[in-house]
Each structure stands twice: as C-alpha cells, then as structure tokens.
Design a protein around this motif. Structure first.
Motif, PDB file in Angstrom:
ATOM      1  N   LYS A 143      99.806  66.905 -40.972  1.00  0.00           N
ATOM      2  CA  LYS A 143      98.455  66.636 -40.483  1.00  0.00           C
ATOM      3  C   LYS A 143      97.726  65.675 -41.450  1.00  0.00           C
ATOM      4  CE  LYS A 143      95.297  67.817 -37.450  1.00  0.00           C
ATOM      5  NZ  LYS A 143      95.398  67.626 -36.028  1.00  0.00           N
ATOM      6  N   MET A 144      97.906  65.921 -42.750  1.00  0.00           N
ATOM      7  CA  MET A 144      97.307  65.072 -43.764  1.00  0.00           C
ATOM      8  C   MET A 144      97.861  63.654 -43.647  1.00  0.00           C
ATOM      9  SD  MET A 144      95.065  65.055 -46.047  1.00  0.00           S
ATOM     10  CE  MET A 144      94.534  65.472 -47.681  1.00  0.00           C
ATOM     11  N   ALA A 145      99.200  63.546 -43.493  1.00  0.00           N
ATOM     12  CA  ALA A 145      99.842  62.231 -43.378  1.00  0.00           C
ATOM     13  C   ALA A 145      99.303  61.490 -42.165  1.00  0.00           C
ATOM     14  CB  ALA A 145     101.358  62.415 -43.269  1.00  0.00           C
ATOM     15  N   GLU A 146      99.151  62.227 -41.076  1.00  0.00           N
ATOM     16  CA  GLU A 146      98.628  61.663 -39.831  1.00  0.00           C
ATOM     17  C   GLU A 146      97.221  61.091 -40.047  1.00  0.00           C
ATOM     18  OE1 GLU A 146      97.583  64.133 -36.113  1.00  0.00           O
ATOM     19  OE2 GLU A 146      99.710  64.547 -36.533  1.00  0.00           O
ATOM     20  N   ALA A 147      96.371  61.900 -40.682  1.00  0.00           N
ATOM     21  CA  ALA A 147      94.984  61.481 -40.911  1.00  0.00           C
ATOM     22  C   ALA A 147      94.931  60.257 -41.815  1.00  0.00           C
ATOM     23  CB  ALA A 147      94.186  62.631 -41.524  1.00  0.00           C
ATOM     24  N   MET A 148      95.775  60.237 -42.850  1.00  0.00           N
ATOM     25  CA  MET A 148      95.763  59.109 -43.775  1.00  0.00           C
ATOM     26  C   MET A 148      96.273  57.834 -43.088  1.00  0.00           C
ATOM     27  SD  MET A 148      94.266  60.111 -46.395  1.00  0.00           S
ATOM     28  CE  MET A 148      93.367  61.492 -45.723  1.00  0.00           C
ATOM     29  N   ALA A 149      97.317  57.977 -42.260  1.00  0.00           N
ATOM     30  CA  ALA A 149      97.862  56.824 -41.535  1.00  0.00           C
ATOM     31  C   ALA A 149      96.798  56.261 -40.591  1.00  0.00           C
ATOM     32  CB  ALA A 149      99.105  57.236 -40.765  1.00  0.00           C
ATOM     33  N   GLU A 150      96.097  57.160 -39.948  1.00  0.00           N
ATOM     34  CA  GLU A 150      95.033  56.778 -39.017  1.00  0.00           C
ATOM     35  C   GLU A 150      93.947  55.983 -39.742  1.00  0.00           C
ATOM     36  OE1 GLU A 150      92.253  57.192 -35.641  1.00  0.00           O
ATOM     37  OE2 GLU A 150      94.410  56.983 -35.879  1.00  0.00           O
ATOM     38  N   LEU A 151      93.584  56.456 -40.953  1.00  0.00           N
ATOM     39  CA  LEU A 151      92.538  55.784 -41.730  1.00  0.00           C
ATOM     40  C   LEU A 151      92.990  54.400 -42.175  1.00  0.00           C
ATOM     41  CD1 LEU A 151      91.151  58.649 -43.963  1.00  0.00           C
ATOM     42  CD2 LEU A 151      90.001  57.467 -42.092  1.00  0.00           C
ATOM     43  N   ILE A 197      79.306  68.695 -43.406  1.00  0.00           N
ATOM     44  CA  ILE A 197      79.672  67.276 -43.436  1.00  0.00           C
ATOM     45  C   ILE A 197      81.189  67.238 -43.453  1.00  0.00           C
ATOM     46  CG2 ILE A 197      79.546  65.122 -44.737  1.00  0.00           C
ATOM     47  CD1 ILE A 197      76.991  66.166 -46.071  1.00  0.00           C
ATOM     48  N   ALA A 198      81.805  66.718 -42.408  1.00  0.00           N
ATOM     49  CA  ALA A 198      83.273  66.696 -42.357  1.00  0.00           C
ATOM     50  C   ALA A 198      83.757  65.411 -41.713  1.00  0.00           C
ATOM     51  CB  ALA A 198      83.790  67.905 -41.571  1.00  0.00           C
ATOM     52  N   GLU A 199      84.410  64.583 -42.511  1.00  0.00           N
ATOM     53  CA  GLU A 199      85.028  63.362 -41.992  1.00  0.00           C
ATOM     54  C   GLU A 199      86.461  63.331 -42.523  1.00  0.00           C
ATOM     55  OE1 GLU A 199      83.536  61.388 -39.940  1.00  0.00           O
ATOM     56  OE2 GLU A 199      81.469  62.091 -40.201  1.00  0.00           O
ATOM     57  N   ALA A 200      87.366  62.832 -41.705  1.00  0.00           N
ATOM     58  CA  ALA A 200      88.773  62.794 -42.123  1.00  0.00           C
ATOM     59  C   ALA A 200      88.930  62.074 -43.457  1.00  0.00           C
ATOM     60  CB  ALA A 200      89.624  62.121 -41.052  1.00  0.00           C
ATOM     61  N   GLU A 201      88.145  61.012 -43.675  1.00  0.00           N
ATOM     62  CA  GLU A 201      88.329  60.243 -44.912  1.00  0.00           C
ATOM     63  C   GLU A 201      87.904  60.990 -46.169  1.00  0.00           C
ATOM     64  OE1 GLU A 201      86.456  59.247 -42.293  1.00  0.00           O
ATOM     65  OE2 GLU A 201      84.698  58.080 -42.933  1.00  0.00           O
ATOM     66  N   HIS A 202      87.187  62.084 -46.018  1.00  0.00           N
ATOM     67  CA  HIS A 202      86.845  62.880 -47.195  1.00  0.00           C
ATOM     68  C   HIS A 202      88.043  63.708 -47.665  1.00  0.00           C
ATOM     69  CE1 HIS A 202      82.392  62.838 -45.690  1.00  0.00           C
ATOM     70  NE2 HIS A 202      82.746  61.713 -46.244  1.00  0.00           N
ATOM     71  N   GLY A 203      89.048  63.835 -46.814  1.00  0.00           N
ATOM     72  CA  GLY A 203      90.252  64.561 -47.205  1.00  0.00           C
ATOM     73  C   GLY A 203      90.060  66.062 -47.329  1.00  0.00           C
ATOM     74  N   THR A 204      88.987  66.582 -46.766  1.00  0.00           N
ATOM     75  CA  THR A 204      88.766  68.024 -46.809  1.00  0.00           C
ATOM     76  C   THR A 204      89.530  68.696 -45.671  1.00  0.00           C
ATOM     77  OG1 THR A 204      86.853  67.854 -45.346  1.00  0.00           O
ATOM     78  CG2 THR A 204      86.427  67.719 -47.715  1.00  0.00           C
ATOM     79  N   PHE A 205      89.730  70.006 -45.775  1.00  0.00           N
ATOM     80  CA  PHE A 205      90.412  70.742 -44.713  1.00  0.00           C
ATOM     81  C   PHE A 205      89.706  70.520 -43.371  1.00  0.00           C
ATOM     82  CE2 PHE A 205      90.688  74.508 -42.016  1.00  0.00           C
ATOM     83  CZ  PHE A 205      92.052  74.715 -41.927  1.00  0.00           C
ATOM     84  N   TYR A 206      88.394  70.761 -43.356  1.00  0.00           N
ATOM     85  CA  TYR A 206      87.660  70.603 -42.100  1.00  0.00           C
ATOM     86  C   TYR A 206      87.716  69.162 -41.596  1.00  0.00           C
ATOM     87  CZ  TYR A 206      85.589  75.304 -42.571  1.00  0.00           C
ATOM     88  OH  TYR A 206      85.382  76.649 -42.669  1.00  0.00           O
ATOM     89  N   GLY A 207      87.596  68.209 -42.518  1.00  0.00           N
ATOM     90  CA  GLY A 207      87.627  66.798 -42.120  1.00  0.00           C
ATOM     91  C   GLY A 207      88.946  66.432 -41.468  1.00  0.00           C
ATOM     92  N   VAL A 208      90.041  66.799 -42.137  1.00  0.00           N
ATOM     93  CA  VAL A 208      91.365  66.430 -41.645  1.00  0.00           C
ATOM     94  C   VAL A 208      91.715  67.204 -40.365  1.00  0.00           C
ATOM     95  CG1 VAL A 208      93.835  66.506 -42.197  1.00  0.00           C
ATOM     96  CG2 VAL A 208      92.195  65.728 -43.920  1.00  0.00           C
ATOM     97  N   MET A 209      91.277  68.458 -40.291  1.00  0.00           N
ATOM     98  CA  MET A 209      91.634  69.276 -39.131  1.00  0.00           C
ATOM     99  C   MET A 209      90.716  69.033 -37.934  1.00  0.00           C
ATOM    100  SD  MET A 209      94.241  70.706 -40.403  1.00  0.00           S
ATOM    101  CE  MET A 209      94.798  72.139 -39.458  1.00  0.00           C
TER     102      MET A 209
END
Lengths: 92, 500
Positions: free
Chosen positions: A81-89, B260-272
């Motif tokens: 999931k982390m890899a996916e999010a990073m690739a997306e970014l 505050i949750a955005e994927a780029e913050h790399g937090t659990f909530y952000g990424v999920m």
C-alpha cells in the motif's frame, strides 16, 4: 553481538536514554551504536530496548543484518500500500 | 470584566438547540460565563485559549522534544519538512540553550508574543530533561512569558510534580478516545515499561494514564485543555462522550480539530485513504459538544516550531544562525513588552465594552426571523476587517443569525496574489480559494479585485468591501441585516441548518 542503527534513523533521541548499556550515542548524520558496549539487552530485558521504542521501520538491524522492525510492523501500513501511494505521488 | 471568547453554550441554550445553537448571541460575549474569574484572568492574553486574544497576541513553539513514546496513525515521525504546516512538523531541532535564546529573541522582537509552548515534534514529556531544562531556564530568565506544554499523556502522571514547579499554568492533553476499542484504531503501539505494547492493550494503558494525569493536574490547580482529533468513522461518534468525561473531571476547554491526512504525509491515515471531516461535519460535532463543554474553534493546528500570531509563521526570521547575531537586552525588552501588553489590554477592554453595548442595542431591536448565514472574513488581526481578499492566507468564518454573530472556524486559503506583476497560475489558485469558501454567502474584506469579484458572485458568494477597518462582528451583523432587508433570507425551517 550488537545491533546497528542505519541511515533511515531520524535522530529522534528516543533510543538513547532507554539503552541499558549506554551503547547509543548522538553522531552525524545519525545516532550510532557502539558495538563493543551493546549487549543486545541480554540479562537486562527480553526485548531490544532501542528497537522497542524506535518509530522508524528498518532503522535498527540485528546482528544478522535483519530489520528488527520490518516494513509495516510499526505503522500498520501494508508495504504494498505504501509502495502504491509513493508511486502515485511520483507520477505527478 | 466580561471575556468575550471561546464558544460555549450556557446550559439553557444547549437544551433548546434551535436558532442560535451554541449561544454567543449578539456578540460572542458571555461565552465564558461558566468559567471562574481565576481562569478568565489566566487565559485573557493567551492566543490559543482565547478567541478574542488571538487577534492581538502571538505565540511560539520551540522544538526541543524529538522523542515520542507512542505512535498515532495521523503522525509520521519523519518530521523534517519545511513546507508543511501541521503539528509534529519542524525544520530545526533545538537544544534547551538554543530554545531559550530563540524565545528571548522572539519576545524582544515580537512584543505581543505572550506564550511559549513545547509541543514536540515528539512528546515533550517523553523528553523530560530537555523540556524541563527549557522551562526551568525560561521561568528564571524570562518571567513575563507564559509557559505551556502539550502531551499525549502517557508520561503525564510522572511529570505533574515537576510541571507544577515551573511557571506552567496550562497543559494540553491530546485525548482522542476514552474507549480502548476506539483507541486501538488510532494508536498502533505505545512504549511502556520497557516494552512495545500494541493494539487495544496499549490503548487501554494510554487512556488510563491520560485520565489519571488529567485528574492530577486539576488537583494541582493547573489549567487543562483537551485536544481531540476528529477522525470520521473512527472517533467522530465517540467525541461527545470524550467531551463529557473530560469536562466532568475539570478540563476547561475542548479543542476538536479536524484530521489532516494526505498520502504525501506518509501517515497511516494518509496512505490508507482515511478522510478528514468536512467543515460542516466539524461544526456539527463542535456544536453538539458545546452543550457540555467550552469549545475552541480558532485553533490553527500549528507546527511544533511555529512563531507569531495564530495563522502566521515567522519562524524564518528566527533561525539559529539569525538569532546567533542578535544582541538581546531582555531587561529592556521586558519593560517595553509590559507597556505594549498594557496598551493591547486596554484596546481589548474598550472593544469588549463596545461589543457589549452593541449587543445590548441588538437585543432591544425587533428580532428577525430569518435563517442563519455563514460569512467569511479577511483579517490580519485586531478584530477588524483589514485584509485584501487576494492577500488573505486564511478566512475566518462567522455565522450570523437573528440571535447574533458567532465565530465558527477558520479556513486556509492559498494566496493567489503575491503582489508581483505576472500572475502565473494565479487563476487556478483563485478558483481553489473560492471553493474553500463553499457554504458562505458573503465574504467581507478590505478590498476585492475585479476578477475574484466576478468569480465569487458566480459561486453565489457576495463580495463585500464596504466594511473595511470595522469590527468584525458589527460588520457581519450589518451585512446580515442588509441581506434580510433585501429579502434574501427566507425563513423556511429546512433552510435553517443550525436548528437541525
């Protein structure tokens, strides 16, 4: 027998005071473990103290060079999931 | 003296829940009626605790506390980022010595700075030596500065004794739940008695420590504010219960903040992909809690190294290399600060008096039966409308209703106009800003340009530059009355949002 702190360490100081052998010291660019002093907590605690408070997955390795806290074990974020999010970014 | 701050509903207003659902009618006066004078005295110049004071006074955080003893799903411990503004983020970690220097440099240069807080980037009480060394020195060397600390609560019971020895009369505890099942969805682990404890078991210990710490602080006479992060689907239903519990134990203020949750913050909530609450959801929850508790609505969720008025960050002016070159005569600075603080206090007092008079007048006028309206305001402080639409980094949102005007929240906006000749991609930023104001029917500022004027009108938001330099509440009420007189406010019950 010693643990090792690697470059993903964020210098948060959390491990330094909990080490029973005073083997951890502040250094640049990140904290380090004195392998002569590290006992891997044997005789003091059942768990590595540094690795039990460290918030960064993969930042502390055991004597076999393996991450004591592997990816996903602390944040609960599945690695894929982390890899996916990073690739997306990165695609932006 | 009346302190017109903090949205709070007196018990009777909470019961009826109609029209003006959270009191603060006429003006925001009478909101702290339930607080004893001793507390009002303590918070009246604290920008984080007093909605009124935050227009005048500034605060700063020093980042001396990097270590943490728990993990929260909204936090990422890789905290070093210059461009983000949210809790837990800092650019430069300070030693206690550097922190003392920086605090005194800021106090001398920004005399309206009254409050120094330690809020991280980790947990201040998980770094007791650095945190208390900083407090110890500041209470000796800069006795005119209020000291605050903010904590997750895990190490709090052991720290209460030490906290009570310094000049600290406010502590903030972040309490997101009182139920370990909810806690297990927010806190993946805690470090406790030489072990990492995961899941519900860890959450249970954390909750017990928080509640014990809260009780101990109250017993010592230290003011406690409780922060909660609103996480839709996780603890949103539960926070009313949290509010009740902490109020019953003596916390004086509850600050419900949006996740505050955005994927780029790399937090659990952000990424999920966990979403934060919408402004409506946040307001509804704050309103529903306000019957039990003084709610705080002006929090800016600032960085752990923020400097300046709430909503601004002047940290760049006080980096380590810059403060190194500053010669500070603190004795002289303190004298100057005292004079300035007195002047601000006098101005605030006279404005309060004016507000109270206006409220009295308002009560005597025939009461409207129109629906409530949200309006956005651009201000740089002093409680007046004094900012150009295009220069506003944030808008304050007020609700006008027949009962009066109350402060609801702030909303961040990107500045689309940086003052240079070429506007670059300014237009799209402007569109974002207009979207930020969704739900508002008017925006009050000192001036509005032609282009945003058209865009605002098209979005159903009436731009208004006619009340420049006027006190916010008065101007909002004036515009509301104009709208009512123009027949723009029908009073059909389904349109009355707040009475739902």
């Amino acid at each position: 027998m010693a643990v090792k702190i690697i470059e993903s360490c964020v210098n948060c100081f959390a491990c330094e005071p909990v080490c029973p052998s005073k083997a951890i010291y502040e250094a640049k660019p990140h904290f380090l473990v004195d392998p002569k002093k590290c006992t891997e907590c044997e005789g003091d605690f059942p768990d590595f103290q540094c690795a039990s408070i460290c918030p960064i997955e993969g930042a502390i390795l055991n004597s076999l060079g393996e991450a004591i806290n592997p990816p996903g074990s602390l944040t609960g974020i599945p690695p894929e999931k982390m890899a996916e999010a990073m690739a997306e970014l990165q695609s932006h | 003296m009346q302190l017109p701050v903090l949205n709070d509903a007196p018990a009777h207003a909470a019961e009826k829940k109609g029209g003006c659902s959270a009191s603060s009618c006429g003006t925001t006066d009478n909101q702290m009626d339930s607080l004893p004078d001793s507390i009002r005295e303590k918070v009246q110049n604290h920008p984080c605790y007093s909605e009124d004071a935050h227009h005048y006074f500034a605060r700063m955080h020093v980042a001396v506390a990097p270590a943490c003893n728990i993990q929260c799903h909204y936090c990422n411990r890789k905290y070093d980022c210059a461009n983000e503004s949210r809790p837990g983020v800092v650019s430069e970690l300070l030693t206690p010595d550097q922190a003392v220097k920086k605090t005194m440099a800021v106090a001398a240069n920004i005399p309206q700075m009254t409050v120094l807080g330690i809020a991280g980037p980790g947990d201040p009480l998980a770094n007791p030596e650095r945190t208390f060394e900083t407090f110890r020195r500041l209470s000796e060397e800069a006795p005119d500065i209020k000291l605050c600390v903010s904590t997750n609560g895990l190490a709090l019971p052991d720290a209460v004794e030490e906290l009570s020895k310094h000049n600290i009369d406010h502590v903030t505890i972040t309490i997101n739940c009182v139920d370990p099942d909810v806690g297990a969805k927010i806190y993946p682990w805690i470090f406790w008695k030489n072990k990492r404890i995961k899941g519900k078991k860890g959450a249970k210990i954390l909750i017990e420590q928080q509640q014990k710490g809260l009780e101990m602080l109250i017993a010592k006479g230290i003011l406690v504010k409780v922060n909660s992060v609103m996480i839709p689907g996780v603890n949103d239903q539960h926070l009313a219960e949290v509010s009740k519990v902490v109020k019953s134990k003596g916390a004086f203020l509850h600050n419900v903040m949006p996740l505050i949750a955005e994927a780029e913050h790399g937090t659990f909530y952000g990424v999920m992909g966990q979403r934060g609450p919408t402004p409506d959801e946040l307001q509804d929850l704050q309103d529903s809690c306000s019957g039990d508790m003084n709610m705080m609505r002006h929090c800016r969720q600032c960085r752990a190294d923020a400097v300046g008025m709430l909503g601004e960050d002047r940290g760049d002016e006080f980096t380590l290399d810059k403060i190194e070159d500053m010669e500070i005569d603190y004795q002289a600075a303190m004298e100057k600060r005292a004079v300035i603080h007195q002047a601000i206090q006098a101005e605030m007092d006279s404005k309060r008096l004016e507000k109270a008079e206006k409220a009295q007048q308002h009560k005597q006028e025939p009461k409207l039966s129109t629906r409530p309206v949200l309006m956005a305001v651009a201000t740089s402080g002093q409680g007046v409308i004094n900012m150009h639409f295009g220069h506003a980094k944030e808008f304050l949102i007020y609700e006008a209703s027949p009962d009066g005007v109350r402060f609801i929240s702030h909303r961040k906006a990107d500045q689309y106009c940086a003052g240079d000749t070429s506007c670059g991609d300014g237009e799209s930023v402007l569109q974002v800003t207009v979207r930020t104001l969704a739900g508002c029917e008017a925006v009050l500022c000192s001036k509005v340009g032609y282009e945003p004027w058209e865009m605002l009108e098209a979005a159903g938001i009436m731009p208004n530059g006619e009340h420049a330099m006027e006190p916010i509440e008065e101007a909002v009420m004036a515009v509301y009355k104009e709208m009512a007189a123009a027949g723009k406010l029908d009073s059909t019950p389904e349109a009355v949002r707040a009475s739902a």
